[in-house]
Design a protein around this motif. Structure first.
Motif, PDB file in Angstrom:
ATOM      1  N   THR A   1       0.693  -1.472  -0.341  1.00 15.36           N
ATOM      2  CA  THR A   1      -0.230   0.489   0.028  1.00 15.36           C
ATOM      3  C   THR A   1       0.810   2.091   0.085  1.00 15.36           C
ATOM      4  O   THR A   1       0.763   2.562  -0.535  1.00 15.36           O
ATOM      5  N   THR A   2       2.333   0.968   0.696  1.00 12.31           N
ATOM      6  CA  THR A   2       2.953   2.025   0.378  1.00 12.31           C
ATOM      7  C   THR A   2       3.156   2.598  -0.738  1.00 12.31           C
ATOM      8  O   THR A   2       3.641   4.239  -1.576  1.00 12.31           O
ATOM      9  N   ILE A   3       3.670   1.440  -1.770  1.00 11.19           N
ATOM     10  CA  ILE A   3       3.654   2.302  -3.297  1.00 11.19           C
ATOM     11  C   ILE A   3       2.558   2.654  -4.278  1.00 11.19           C
ATOM     12  O   ILE A   3       2.782   3.316  -4.638  1.00 11.19           O
ATOM     13  N   TYR A   4       1.753   2.237  -3.311  1.00  9.88           N
ATOM     14  CA  TYR A   4       0.794   2.717  -3.884  1.00  9.88           C
ATOM     15  C   TYR A   4       0.317   4.635  -4.155  1.00  9.88           C
ATOM     16  O   TYR A   4       0.624   5.232  -4.244  1.00  9.88           O
ATOM     17  N   SER A   5       1.051   4.892  -2.575  1.00 10.04           N
ATOM     18  CA  SER A   5       0.433   6.158  -1.549  1.00 10.04           C
ATOM     19  C   SER A   5       1.367   6.409  -2.768  1.00 10.04           C
ATOM     20  O   SER A   5       1.071   7.876  -3.162  1.00 10.04           O
ATOM     21  N   SER A   6       2.155   6.254  -3.062  1.00  9.76           N
ATOM     22  CA  SER A   6       3.669   7.111  -3.628  1.00  9.76           C
ATOM     23  C   SER A   6       3.487   6.896  -4.627  1.00  9.76           C
ATOM     24  O   SER A   6       3.539   8.654  -5.324  1.00  9.76           O
ATOM     25  N   PHE A   7       3.041   5.809  -5.974  1.00  9.32           N
ATOM     26  CA  PHE A   7       2.528   6.230  -7.177  1.00  9.32           C
ATOM     27  C   PHE A   7       1.588   7.471  -7.246  1.00  9.32           C
ATOM     28  O   PHE A   7       1.298   8.120  -8.091  1.00  9.32           O
ATOM     29  N   LYS A   8       0.257   7.442  -5.918  1.00 11.99           N
ATOM     30  CA  LYS A   8      -0.856   8.242  -6.577  1.00 11.99           C
ATOM     31  C   LYS A   8      -0.074   9.379  -6.049  1.00 11.99           C
ATOM     32  O   LYS A   8      -1.051  10.929  -6.503  1.00 11.99           O
TER      33      LYS A   8
ATOM     34  N   THR B   1       2.844  10.825  -6.324  1.00 11.04           N
ATOM     35  CA  THR B   1       3.339  11.151  -7.927  1.00 11.04           C
ATOM     36  C   THR B   1       2.523  11.762  -8.858  1.00 11.04           C
ATOM     37  O   THR B   1       2.742  12.482  -9.814  1.00 11.04           O
ATOM     38  N   ALA B   2       1.619  10.780  -9.379  1.00 14.28           N
ATOM     39  CA  ALA B   2       0.388  10.904 -10.139  1.00 14.28           C
ATOM     40  C   ALA B   2      -0.453  12.889  -9.391  1.00 14.28           C
ATOM     41  O   ALA B   2      -0.722  13.231 -10.455  1.00 14.28           O
ATOM     42  N   GLN B   3      -0.352  12.766  -8.368  1.00 12.18           N
ATOM     43  CA  GLN B   3      -0.845  13.909  -8.055  1.00 12.18           C
ATOM     44  C   GLN B   3      -0.167  15.236  -8.610  1.00 12.18           C
ATOM     45  O   GLN B   3      -0.381  16.032  -9.237  1.00 12.18           O
ATOM     46  N   GLU B   4       1.082  14.554  -8.385  1.00 13.98           N
ATOM     47  CA  GLU B   4       2.466  15.907  -8.540  1.00 13.98           C
ATOM     48  C   GLU B   4       1.913  15.680 -10.568  1.00 13.98           C
ATOM     49  O   GLU B   4       2.333  17.587 -10.420  1.00 13.98           O
ATOM     50  N   LEU B   5       2.280  14.673 -11.106  1.00 18.89           N
ATOM     51  CA  LEU B   5       2.272  15.280 -12.117  1.00 18.89           C
ATOM     52  C   LEU B   5       1.272  15.769 -12.965  1.00 18.89           C
ATOM     53  O   LEU B   5       1.242  16.813 -13.974  1.00 18.89           O
ATOM     54  N   GLU B   6       0.292  15.625 -11.998  1.00 19.29           N
ATOM     55  CA  GLU B   6      -1.280  16.108 -12.330  1.00 19.29           C
ATOM     56  C   GLU B   6      -0.855  18.358 -12.069  1.00 19.29           C
ATOM     57  O   GLU B   6      -1.326  18.401 -12.945  1.00 19.29           O
ATOM     58  N   GLU B   7      -0.847  18.236 -11.127  1.00 17.25           N
ATOM     59  CA  GLU B   7      -0.396  19.882 -10.580  1.00 17.25           C
ATOM     60  C   GLU B   7       0.665  20.054 -11.550  1.00 17.25           C
ATOM     61  O   GLU B   7       0.420  21.407 -11.810  1.00 17.25           O
ATOM     62  N   THR B   8       1.566  19.239 -11.758  1.00 18.44           N
ATOM     63  CA  THR B   8       2.954  20.390 -12.802  1.00 18.44           C
ATOM     64  C   THR B   8       2.219  20.322 -13.859  1.00 18.44           C
ATOM     65  O   THR B   8       2.539  21.467 -14.933  1.00 18.44           O
ATOM     66  N   SER B   9       0.872  19.176 -14.205  1.00 22.87           N
ATOM     67  CA  SER B   9       0.558  19.547 -15.908  1.00 22.87           C
ATOM     68  C   SER B   9       0.009  20.934 -16.214  1.00 22.87           C
ATOM     69  O   SER B   9      -0.126  21.349 -17.274  1.00 22.87           O
ATOM     70  N   GLY B  10      -1.284  20.890 -15.315  1.00 20.06           N
ATOM     71  CA  GLY B  10      -1.778  22.382 -14.707  1.00 20.06           C
ATOM     72  C   GLY B  10      -0.948  23.334 -14.849  1.00 20.06           C
ATOM     73  O   GLY B  10      -1.016  24.125 -15.576  1.00 20.06           O
ATOM     74  N   ASN B  11       0.287  23.219 -14.252  1.00 23.19           N
ATOM     75  CA  ASN B  11       1.465  24.755 -13.715  1.00 23.19           C
ATOM     76  C   ASN B  11       1.561  25.457 -16.326  1.00 23.19           C
ATOM     77  O   ASN B  11       1.929  26.030 -16.345  1.00 23.19           O
ATOM     78  N   ALA B  12       2.302  23.978 -15.911  1.00 23.26           N
ATOM     79  CA  ALA B  12       2.447  23.653 -17.074  1.00 23.26           C
ATOM     80  C   ALA B  12       1.587  24.353 -18.566  1.00 23.26           C
ATOM     81  O   ALA B  12       1.985  25.091 -19.516  1.00 23.26           O
ATOM     82  N   SER B  13       0.533  24.411 -18.083  1.00 26.85           N
ATOM     83  CA  SER B  13      -0.601  24.658 -19.098  1.00 26.85           C
ATOM     84  C   SER B  13      -1.276  25.861 -18.800  1.00 26.85           C
ATOM     85  O   SER B  13      -0.802  27.267 -19.720  1.00 26.85           O
ATOM     86  N   SER B  14      -0.741  26.786 -16.730  1.00 26.72           N
ATOM     87  CA  SER B  14      -1.138  27.891 -17.395  1.00 26.72           C
ATOM     88  C   SER B  14      -0.038  28.554 -17.942  1.00 26.72           C
ATOM     89  O   SER B  14       0.180  29.587 -18.063  1.00 26.72           O
ATOM     90  N   ALA B  15       1.424  28.142 -17.613  1.00 27.43           N
ATOM     91  CA  ALA B  15       2.106  28.731 -18.365  1.00 27.43           C
ATOM     92  C   ALA B  15       2.131  29.121 -20.175  1.00 27.43           C
ATOM     93  O   ALA B  15       2.482  30.341 -20.417  1.00 27.43           O
TER      94      ALA B  15
END
Length: 329
Positions: free
Chosen positions: A228-235, A237-251
């Motif tokens: 479950t720890t790896i699952y939480s880490s993946f989750k 990471t996915a959220q951070e990637l989603e946030e980064t994608s949002g920032n890239a879209s804003s930029a």
């Protein structure tokens, strides 16, 4: 006298024998026609009797139980059959029994066949009319058989022509059966298919083994599905990637807005990039500045030789020379 008596005795014997034969024939015919048997009448109406005649037999469960006595026209185009039936069968024939016309053998006389009813229905009574079932039309059957025979002959001729062409090597099938090269190619194809099947089976076994090893403890897939720890880490990471994608879209949107402003003349940078007159003005200004700097350099060089500034320039030159010698040491 004796001869006359002898003739009378012989004639009497022949007459007696004839009477006995006549009585026996009458009894036999009567027995066949159920004349001397207690009977009752039944009726049935058919659309077509197909050659049925008075005197034809009536059968029930494979046993002759009576005869046809009359054939009368009924209604507009139907025919009513009257039958004398043995009284002993009265308890076995039910009111829901049915009558049909059949043949005594393949091409024998027509007969009436009574089909037994159900035990829930009451027994038949004298004068009852049975429901009729139209028999198969022999003429139509013969026509159908004739048509089938014609079709069979046509099919046989087609098969004969087909087998003849095959034996001569005509067509694809004939070529396959008669051409040895095609036969060898076909064998090679079958061998290749068999080899491919073997490889496919081997690959399936290897894939099965590989998939079973993936779920063993210690493997990445096992850790991903059970830790479950790896699952939480993946989750995360996915959220951070989603946030980064949002920032890239804003930029990207901001860059798009900035690039749109660069094409406009309502700002300094846009004017520098798009206003040709202003560019020519800046270019002239730069040329004037360059010309002024050249004139200033010339004036400074001329000042070095003026008696008011000559001492200062000499002291400056000596200081620079001394600094250069100290750096070399």
């Amino acid at each position: 006298m004796r001869s006359d008596n002898k003739k009378s005795v012989v004639v009497g014997i022949f007459v007696l024998i004839g009477i006995i034969i006549l009585v026996g024939g009458i009894l036999t015919l009567g027995a066949q026609q159920k004349v001397f048997v207690r009977s009752y009448k039944l009726k049935a109406v058919f659309d077509d009797v197909g050659g049925l005649q008075p005197g034809n037999n009536v059968w029930f469960s494979g046993v002759k139980i009576g005869t046809v006595t009359k054939i009368n026209f009924y209604g507009d185009s139907q025919v009513e059959i009257e039958m004398n039936v043995d009284a002993e069968t009265k308890d076995f024939i039910r009111k829901d029994s049915k009558a049909t016309i059949s043949s005594d053998g393949l091409i024998g006389n027509k007969i009436i066949v009574i089909l037994g009813g159900t035990t829930q229905a009451p027994p038949i009574e004298n004068g009852d009319r049975l429901k009729s079932v139209m028999p198969l039309d022999t003429d139509k059957m013969m026509e159908t058989l004739q048509e089938n025979n014609k079709n069979l002959v046509s099919i046989t001729n087609d098969l004969k022509a087909l087998t003849s062409k095959i034996s001569k090597g005509e067509g694809i099938v004939g070529a396959v059966l008669t051409d040895s090269v095609l036969a060898d190619n076909f064998r090679n194809i079958v061998a290749n298919l068999e080899q491919t099947s073997n490889h496919t089976s081997q690959m399936s076994a290897e894939l099965n083994q590989f998939s079973s090893n993936l779920d063993k403890e210690g493997t990445l897939l096992h850790e991903l599905t059970n830790d479950t720890t790896i699952y939480s880490s993946f989750k995360k990471t996915a959220q951070e990637l989603e946030e980064t994608s949002g920032n890239a879209s804003s930029a990207a949107e901001n860059f798009k807005d900035a690039s749109a402003q660069l094409t406009s003349k309502d700002n300094a940078l846009g004017m520098l990039l798009n206003d040709r007159e202003f560019a020519q003005y800046l270019k002239g200004t730069m040329d004037n500045m360059e010309e002024g700097s050249e004139n200033l350099n010339e004036n400074l060089e001329a000042l070095q030789y003026h008696w008011l500034f000559r001492g200062a320039f000499r002291r400056k030159a000596k200081a620079e020379k001394k600094a250069a010698e100290e750096e070399k040491e």
